[in-house]
Write a protein that holds these residues in place. Sequence first.
Motif, mmCIF file in Angstrom:
data_model
loop_
_atom_site.group_PDB
_atom_site.id
_atom_site.type_symbol
_atom_site.label_atom_id
_atom_site.label_comp_id
_atom_site.label_asym_id
_atom_site.label_seq_id
_atom_site.Cartn_x
_atom_site.Cartn_y
_atom_site.Cartn_z
ATOM 1 N N GLY A 381 -80.282 -4.198 -16.878
ATOM 2 C CA GLY A 381 -81.553 -4.690 -16.345
ATOM 3 C C GLY A 381 -82.017 -6.000 -16.935
ATOM 4 N N LEU A 382 -81.397 -6.446 -18.009
ATOM 5 C CA LEU A 382 -81.786 -7.712 -18.624
ATOM 6 C C LEU A 382 -81.252 -8.870 -17.781
ATOM 7 C CD1 LEU A 382 -83.101 -9.131 -21.075
ATOM 8 C CD2 LEU A 382 -80.889 -8.947 -22.240
ATOM 9 N N GLU A 383 -82.093 -9.853 -17.534
ATOM 10 C CA GLU A 383 -81.702 -10.969 -16.679
ATOM 11 C C GLU A 383 -80.554 -11.751 -17.301
ATOM 12 O OE1 GLU A 383 -83.679 -14.815 -14.347
ATOM 13 O OE2 GLU A 383 -84.814 -13.756 -15.910
ATOM 14 N N PRO A 384 -79.477 -11.980 -16.530
ATOM 15 C CA PRO A 384 -78.335 -12.714 -17.084
ATOM 16 C C PRO A 384 -78.683 -14.159 -17.407
ATOM 17 C CG PRO A 384 -77.692 -11.494 -15.117
ATOM 18 C CD PRO A 384 -79.195 -11.464 -15.181
ATOM 19 N N THR A 385 -78.169 -14.613 -18.537
ATOM 20 C CA THR A 385 -78.297 -16.000 -18.963
ATOM 21 C C THR A 385 -77.330 -16.206 -20.111
ATOM 22 O OG1 THR A 385 -79.828 -17.743 -19.670
ATOM 23 C CG2 THR A 385 -80.174 -15.542 -20.591
ATOM 24 N N GLY A 386 -77.423 -17.335 -20.769
ATOM 25 C CA GLY A 386 -76.595 -17.610 -21.930
ATOM 26 C C GLY A 386 -75.493 -18.608 -21.625
ATOM 27 N N TRP A 387 -74.788 -18.993 -22.664
ATOM 28 C CA TRP A 387 -73.708 -19.967 -22.548
ATOM 29 C C TRP A 387 -72.460 -19.419 -23.226
ATOM 30 C CZ3 TRP A 387 -78.693 -21.310 -22.400
ATOM 31 C CH2 TRP A 387 -79.084 -22.316 -21.495
ATOM 32 N N ALA A 388 -71.324 -19.686 -22.623
ATOM 33 C CA ALA A 388 -70.041 -19.316 -23.221
ATOM 34 C C ALA A 388 -69.565 -20.432 -24.133
ATOM 35 C CB ALA A 388 -69.006 -19.041 -22.133
ATOM 36 N N ALA A 427 -83.586 -17.679 -21.811
ATOM 37 C CA ALA A 427 -82.591 -17.534 -22.873
ATOM 38 C C ALA A 427 -83.187 -16.882 -24.113
ATOM 39 C CB ALA A 427 -82.007 -18.899 -23.221
ATOM 40 N N VAL A 428 -84.416 -17.205 -24.444
ATOM 41 C CA VAL A 428 -85.051 -16.581 -25.612
ATOM 42 C C VAL A 428 -85.258 -15.088 -25.374
ATOM 43 C CG1 VAL A 428 -87.180 -16.481 -26.957
ATOM 44 C CG2 VAL A 428 -86.101 -18.685 -26.490
ATOM 45 N N ALA A 429 -85.662 -14.727 -24.171
ATOM 46 C CA ALA A 429 -85.812 -13.295 -23.858
ATOM 47 C C ALA A 429 -84.482 -12.566 -24.022
ATOM 48 C CB ALA A 429 -86.344 -13.129 -22.438
ATOM 49 N N TRP A 430 -83.404 -13.220 -23.614
ATOM 50 C CA TRP A 430 -82.064 -12.620 -23.752
ATOM 51 C C TRP A 430 -81.690 -12.484 -25.214
ATOM 52 C CZ3 TRP A 430 -77.088 -14.490 -25.256
ATOM 53 C CH2 TRP A 430 -76.021 -13.665 -24.875
ATOM 54 N N LEU A 431 -81.926 -13.531 -25.988
ATOM 55 C CA LEU A 431 -81.589 -13.484 -27.411
ATOM 56 C C LEU A 431 -82.374 -12.394 -28.135
ATOM 57 C CD1 LEU A 431 -81.393 -17.294 -28.275
ATOM 58 C CD2 LEU A 431 -79.484 -15.683 -28.172
ATOM 59 N N LEU A 432 -83.654 -12.280 -27.838
ATOM 60 C CA LEU A 432 -84.468 -11.251 -28.494
ATOM 61 C C LEU A 432 -83.976 -9.854 -28.141
ATOM 62 C CD1 LEU A 432 -88.036 -12.791 -28.061
ATOM 63 C CD2 LEU A 432 -86.736 -12.581 -30.192
ATOM 64 N N ALA A 433 -83.553 -9.677 -26.896
ATOM 65 C CA ALA A 433 -83.073 -8.361 -26.468
ATOM 66 C C ALA A 433 -81.714 -8.027 -27.063
ATOM 67 C CB ALA A 433 -82.991 -8.308 -24.943
ATOM 68 N N MET A 434 -80.977 -9.036 -27.522
ATOM 69 C CA MET A 434 -79.640 -8.813 -28.081
ATOM 70 C C MET A 434 -79.666 -8.558 -29.581
ATOM 71 S SD MET A 434 -77.633 -8.902 -25.449
ATOM 72 C CE MET A 434 -75.960 -9.190 -26.011
ATOM 73 N N GLN A 435 -80.842 -8.372 -30.143
ATOM 74 C CA GLN A 435 -80.936 -8.077 -31.579
ATOM 75 C C GLN A 435 -80.406 -6.675 -31.865
ATOM 76 O OE1 GLN A 435 -84.939 -8.280 -33.204
ATOM 77 N NE2 GLN A 435 -84.160 -8.855 -35.236
ATOM 78 N N ARG A 437 -79.756 -3.092 -34.064
ATOM 79 C CA ARG A 437 -80.688 -2.147 -34.677
ATOM 80 C C ARG A 437 -80.905 -2.413 -36.163
ATOM 81 N NH1 ARG A 437 -76.790 1.790 -32.583
ATOM 82 N NH2 ARG A 437 -74.900 1.627 -33.853
ATOM 83 N N ASP A 438 -79.938 -3.109 -36.810
ATOM 84 C CA ASP A 438 -80.118 -3.418 -38.232
ATOM 85 C C ASP A 438 -80.929 -4.688 -38.456
ATOM 86 O OD1 ASP A 438 -78.355 -5.441 -37.562
ATOM 87 O OD2 ASP A 438 -76.709 -4.714 -38.816
ATOM 88 N N GLY A 439 -81.405 -5.316 -37.365
ATOM 89 C CA GLY A 439 -82.230 -6.515 -37.477
ATOM 90 C C GLY A 439 -81.475 -7.811 -37.337
ATOM 91 N N GLY A 440 -80.144 -7.734 -37.406
ATOM 92 C CA GLY A 440 -79.346 -8.946 -37.284
ATOM 93 C C GLY A 440 -78.868 -9.187 -35.868
ATOM 94 N N TRP A 441 -78.131 -10.269 -35.706
ATOM 95 C CA TRP A 441 -77.503 -10.606 -34.422
ATOM 96 C C TRP A 441 -76.004 -10.767 -34.627
ATOM 97 C CZ3 TRP A 441 -82.554 -11.992 -35.181
ATOM 98 C CH2 TRP A 441 -83.439 -11.856 -34.103
ATOM 99 N N ALA A 442 -75.244 -10.424 -33.583
ATOM 100 C CA ALA A 442 -73.790 -10.549 -33.604
ATOM 101 C C ALA A 442 -73.367 -11.649 -32.634
ATOM 102 C CB ALA A 442 -73.153 -9.214 -33.250
ATOM 103 N N ALA A 443 -72.079 -11.676 -32.280
ATOM 104 C CA ALA A 443 -71.559 -12.784 -31.479
ATOM 105 C C ALA A 443 -71.741 -12.591 -29.979
ATOM 106 C CB ALA A 443 -70.080 -13.006 -31.796
ATOM 107 N N PHE A 444 -71.457 -11.375 -29.469
ATOM 108 C CA PHE A 444 -71.423 -11.190 -28.017
ATOM 109 C C PHE A 444 -72.163 -9.958 -27.520
ATOM 110 C CE2 PHE A 444 -67.600 -13.671 -28.920
ATOM 111 C CZ PHE A 444 -67.694 -14.678 -27.975
ATOM 112 N N ASP A 445 -72.320 -8.951 -28.349
ATOM 113 C CA ASP A 445 -72.829 -7.672 -27.880
ATOM 114 C C ASP A 445 -73.874 -7.125 -28.842
ATOM 115 O OD1 ASP A 445 -71.329 -6.809 -25.390
ATOM 116 O OD2 ASP A 445 -69.630 -7.292 -26.687
#
Length: 678
Positions: A381-388, A427-435, A437-445
Amino acid sequence: MIVKLDGSKRGRGPTTGASSRGLTTPAFDAEALDQGLAATRQWLLDQQRDDGHWVGELEGDTILESEFVLLLTSLGREDDPVVAKLCNYLFEQRLPDGGWAIYPGGPFDLSASVKAYFALKLVGMDPEHPEMVRVRQRILDAGGAQACNSYTRFYLALLGQISYDDCPYVPPELVFLPTHLGLSIYDMSSWTRTMVVPLAILSVLRPVRHLSAEQGIAELFRPDLPPPSRRTEQTWSWANFFVACDRLMKWAHRIVPKAVRRPGLSAAHRWMVDHFDRSEGLGAIFPAMVYSVFALRALGYADDHPLVRQAMQQLEDLMIEEHDSVRVQPCVSPTWDSAIAMIALADSGLPADDPRMLQAARWLLDHEIRTPGDWQRRRPGLEPTGWAFEYRNDFYPDIDDTAMVLLALGRTALMRFPEGQAVTDRAVAWLLAMQNRDGGWAAFDVDIDNQLLTKVPFADHNAILDPSCADITARILEILGTLGYRADHPAVARGLEYLWSTQEPEGCWYGRWGVNYIYGTWQVLLGLQAINFPMDHPNVQRAADWLESVQQEDGGWGESCLSYDDPAWMGKGVTTASQTAWAVNGLIAAGRAQSARVRRGVAFLLRTQNPDGTWDEPQFTGTGFPKVFYLRYHLYRIYFPLMALARYRSAIAANAPSRVHAGALACGVPADPRPLDM
């Protein structure tokens, strides 16, 4: 003439910079800094492509060339002229004492050496040639070809040198497993996923190209040693459990009717072909692209089938030919290179409305991904965005690249318009949703962190997971801070908690995607500065102290890939322009721009700069899979030093606005004919 900070002519001679151990700190020369900045900026602008983007060579180790030779051999094309050129490059890269490493200055690597030896023998090199004899002995001393990693063993099985029973079994039925079990392909990192699916097809169909005894490498095997196993000495362990499952599946492969396996095989086939769409090859990375060709052939596709031709063309597009040799890139990095080049140029004073910046911004905007990807399995349900990372890899927008693109776009005038704001918001909405559970961010998932998967037999490439890492987490904080988010925002607060939990006792941070602790620490300091975190906080100052502590005698910084294997190498290695730039930028962010340490770092950069504004950097400072695969980004030696010099100039100007040399006008700072006193 380009001069040193101490006023002498700058060239490529040995570095003799100062450290804190009683050596002289170089005098500051604003004119030298201005000239260095101008030269590098012009060189980088000259590399901009006609459509506005940048892309530098992305160099990996020799497994790329040797695997390409083995691929062509499996297709019956070992007489193709390109094979000899690939082997010419291979031979040039050998270690002085025999064999091959996976990065310059690295130790002998068994798997890389076995594949290189095999490739050279296939092209006709005499196994009794002195170089081949030396390599062969080193391979045998290291346990023989049977001790190679699992991904190398698949190549050996494809070419009939070992049985598929000596490879880990990858069941295609993995594609049916739901994610809540934690063992599906969607619980693996995206790059592993794209390799595992074609390998599952090979595990069932087991294709073999039989070679003559003269072409084979029987002499590399030690009959006194068994193939390696991930089994532990414990009575019970998850590794032992998965080894037992591997044996059970190999036994079942021999007795279960093919009709029973057909649904899983068909599903893997369909998944692979579906993922060719909107991509420069499966996953747009070399290993998966090669395995996909093997899988297509095993499934019965002819060499002239459009999918096979397309896959081969995409691989050939990664080749770089020079004289009588050919080398292969693991993928290409246009988005990453373009974004960082734009940031460095903006830092150096290129205006936000400069036509070259606007053209680069439009190129990036045109490459935003607006279609679904694998990440939606965990974020439906999250709107697609981002860059490869690459030109086209729509299933896998990159979190790190997306943040870097936003940082770059924010430095251009295009972002003042509604289109730019809409892109940023999305893009910011996407990044925030990709956080995670440990509070960090990863590369793709999101939350690809099931440690159980690291115990499976085919997980020996050390990257089956995509967990949070400090460098990407800090990059997200940097873009959020640039957009006005502060430490009291819930996502930022959780990110900070993750960073504090991963800070090393020495004060530094592990760098997952760059080598290594210098990279991680630099990025965290930039992220903290961007969110207006108090830079006099003890944790921040510990990090800055650590950076200063690993500065070397010549004034630069360097760290070997060995630091991933041995913490004793933390912050140690041959000094490089890119790693020096990271350290300088980190210390500037920590509030130490006026320090003698930073001035020595800047002196190192200017002293080692070539007249054309470039730096020589043969070392690998990028990371693919820690301990397994490293990278040399050919533009790292350009845009990161440019960034460091520009930020240093700005920091000095901010502290002495009335004392800046007139030449600084070229860098976008106020003019004054008098030199700065440091």
